[in-house]
Design an enzyme around this catalytic site. Structure first.
Site, PDB file in Angstrom:
ATOM      1  N   LYS A  74      30.463  40.862  17.128  1.00  0.00           N
ATOM      2  CA  LYS A  74      30.839  41.261  18.482  1.00  0.00           C
ATOM      3  C   LYS A  74      32.018  40.413  18.934  1.00  0.00           C
ATOM      4  CE  LYS A  74      28.552  41.915  22.993  1.00  0.00           C
ATOM      5  NZ  LYS A  74      27.233  41.769  23.682  1.00  0.00           N
ATOM      6  N   SER A 149      25.665  45.815  25.684  1.00  0.00           N
ATOM      7  CA  SER A 149      27.107  45.682  25.588  1.00  0.00           C
ATOM      8  C   SER A 149      27.611  45.583  24.146  1.00  0.00           C
ATOM      9  CB  SER A 149      27.553  44.432  26.346  1.00  0.00           C
ATOM     10  OG  SER A 149      26.937  43.263  25.816  1.00  0.00           O
ATOM     11  N   SER A 173      21.298  43.755  25.350  1.00  0.00           N
ATOM     12  CA  SER A 173      22.556  44.188  24.729  1.00  0.00           C
ATOM     13  C   SER A 173      22.549  44.249  23.211  1.00  0.00           C
ATOM     14  CB  SER A 173      23.708  43.289  25.195  1.00  0.00           C
ATOM     15  OG  SER A 173      24.015  43.568  26.539  1.00  0.00           O
TER      16      SER A 173
END
Length: 455
Positions: A74, A149, A173
């Protein structure tokens, strides 16, 4: 290909890390145009790592558990010398001087870094619709959100753009995109894996963990992250395992197809020998809502300087969240922290009499990109509140939580099951997830592979 199969192929010299890495890089170049899962692809770095792994395999030995395994991160996880944007315009030219702790661990374990995954800006959202780097698209339906996310991480794994990805989880997330994309995602016990070198939202709530194609791969990645054995817990025997089934909150305002898949998954676990026990979680709703207070207040503190100097450089939704955070008073913040402590105690008490808790991961299926409000059984919520409804409690308490696929809706969108255990009982989650996977998910994984092959 499973990570274990990849490693056997390397050992038998059926293919090399360089060949595999090149194949993944070529696939990313082709598919990422359609899915927008990567912000930065680290071709040169990945091929250097692949060469080192190949030299070891050619000498006939495996020096590390993930030697030559291509993964991604990420894009708020610091990678030395590789751009780390945090999904923001503000950090578009940020090149960290050192790796985050998780990157250090996995590169020491031999993992190859294919690149940095797209995300909701600064992780402040669950749609992964990024105003600066474009919306991440769900491979099952490219006009739908992948969750967030860590949306790019979920998509990268589901679309076979690497064998795993590392995401973060403050209110769901990791688990939300795992459910929305039909992959496996683990939020480990709080502080089990250090978040050092990660641009977080909340020091009280942030977690870091893996998204993988299946539970066996999850176990191997966790071994690289923690130096502890997890693969030995990939066993199909869950006879006598006590699984708590909430009678409140987690059964309210849920789409019918989610409820049906959840109930079917419970029946399958019971067939495997698990004992289902009804439990009450009367504190769940009020406690989970305190996540917003803590996350927004601490997020506003983390972003305080930039919010003063570059406020207009944030996306509109993230700017609004941060400004709301600045308005939270000390009394409300401290009250929320006290609720957090009490919720930990109450959940620990519930888990004294059972091994796991099982809930739907999400109350609804993934929605079309651009949808901002969701109505479920008479309850209207903004999409952020809705899709974090069943995950944020366990980010608040820090208990480990696993999301595994359990099927699809009639619209062919994935549905997830969330399993939760006591602190540091990730092995129990892996065992239960593996048993369910072995019994029920063969056809689902074939379907996911078909989706990936036809993007």
């Amino acid at each position: 290909m499973k990570i274990s199969e990849l490693l056997i192929g390397y050992k038998n010299k059926e293919f090399s890390p360089t060949e595999i890495t090149k194949l993944f890089l070529e696939r990313i170049e082709h598919v990422n145009k359609k899915l927008n899962a990567f912000i930065t692809v680290s071709d040169e770095h990945a091929l250097k790592q692949a060469k080192l792994a190949e030299e070891n395999w050619m000498k006939g030995y495996q020096s590390s558990v993930l030697q030559g395994v291509p993964i991604s991160y990420k894009d708020l996880i610091n990678t030395q010398g590789i751009r780390t944007t945090n999904g923001s315009h503000i950090d578009k030219a940020y090149f960290p001087q050192e790796d985050a702790y998780v990157v250090q661990k996995l590169e020491t374990a031999g993992a190859i870094n294919l690149g940095k995954n797209n995300l909701h800006e600064y992780a402040f959202g669950i749609t992964s619709s990024n105003p600066f780097y474009g919306s991440v698209k769900n491979p099952w339906k490219t006009d739908h959100i992948p969750g967030g996310s860590s949306g790019g991480s979920g998509v990268a794994v589901a679309a076979n753009l690497g064998l795993a990805s590392i995401g973060t989880d403050t209110g769901g997330s990791i688990r939300i995109p795992a459910s929305a994309c039909g992959v496996v995602g683990l939020k480990p016990t709080v502080n089990n894996i250090s978040t050092k070198g990660i641009k977080g939202i909340s020091w009280s709530l942030d977690h870091v963990g893996p998204l993988t194609q299946d539970v066996t791969d999850l176990a191997i990645i966790m071994e690289g992250l923690t130096d502890r054995r997890y693969s030995e817990h990939c066993k199909s025997d869950i006879r006598g395992m006590r699984i708590g089934v909430p009678t409140n909150f987690f059964t309210d305002h849920v789409e019918p197809e989610i409820t049906k898949a959840y109930q079917n998954s419970l029946l399958e676990l019971e067939k495997l020998g698990a004992i289902l026990i009804d439990i009450e979680l009367p504190f769940a709703e009020a406690a989970s809502n305190s996540v917003f207070t803590i996350a927004l207040a601490e997020g506003a503190s983390i972003h305080e300087t930039t919010l003063h100097t570059q406020q207009d450089d944030y996306g509109n939704d993230v700017k609004a969240h941060l400004l709301n955070g600045t308005a939270i008073g000390a009394t409300d913040y401290i009250k929320a922290l006290n609720i957090q402590k009490e919720a930990v105690n109450q959940l620990d008490h519930v888990l004294m009499d059972i091994d796991l808790i099982a809930t739907p991961t999400l109350p609804v299926s993934p929605k079309p990109i651009g949808i901002e409000h969701v109505e479920t059984d008479g309850l209207e919520e903004d999409i952020f509140t809705c899709m974090t409804r069943f995950t944020r409690l366990f980010s608040l308490t820090g208990h480990p939580a696993l999301s595994i696929p359990v099927g699809t809706t009639t619209d062919n969108l994935p549905i997830g099951l969330q399993l939760v255990s006591e602190y540091h009982q990730e092995p129990l989650l892996i065992r239960a997830g593996f048993a369910f996977e072995e019994a029920c998910l063969s056809d689902f994984y074939k379907q996911r592979s078909f989706i990936a092959e036809n993007i």
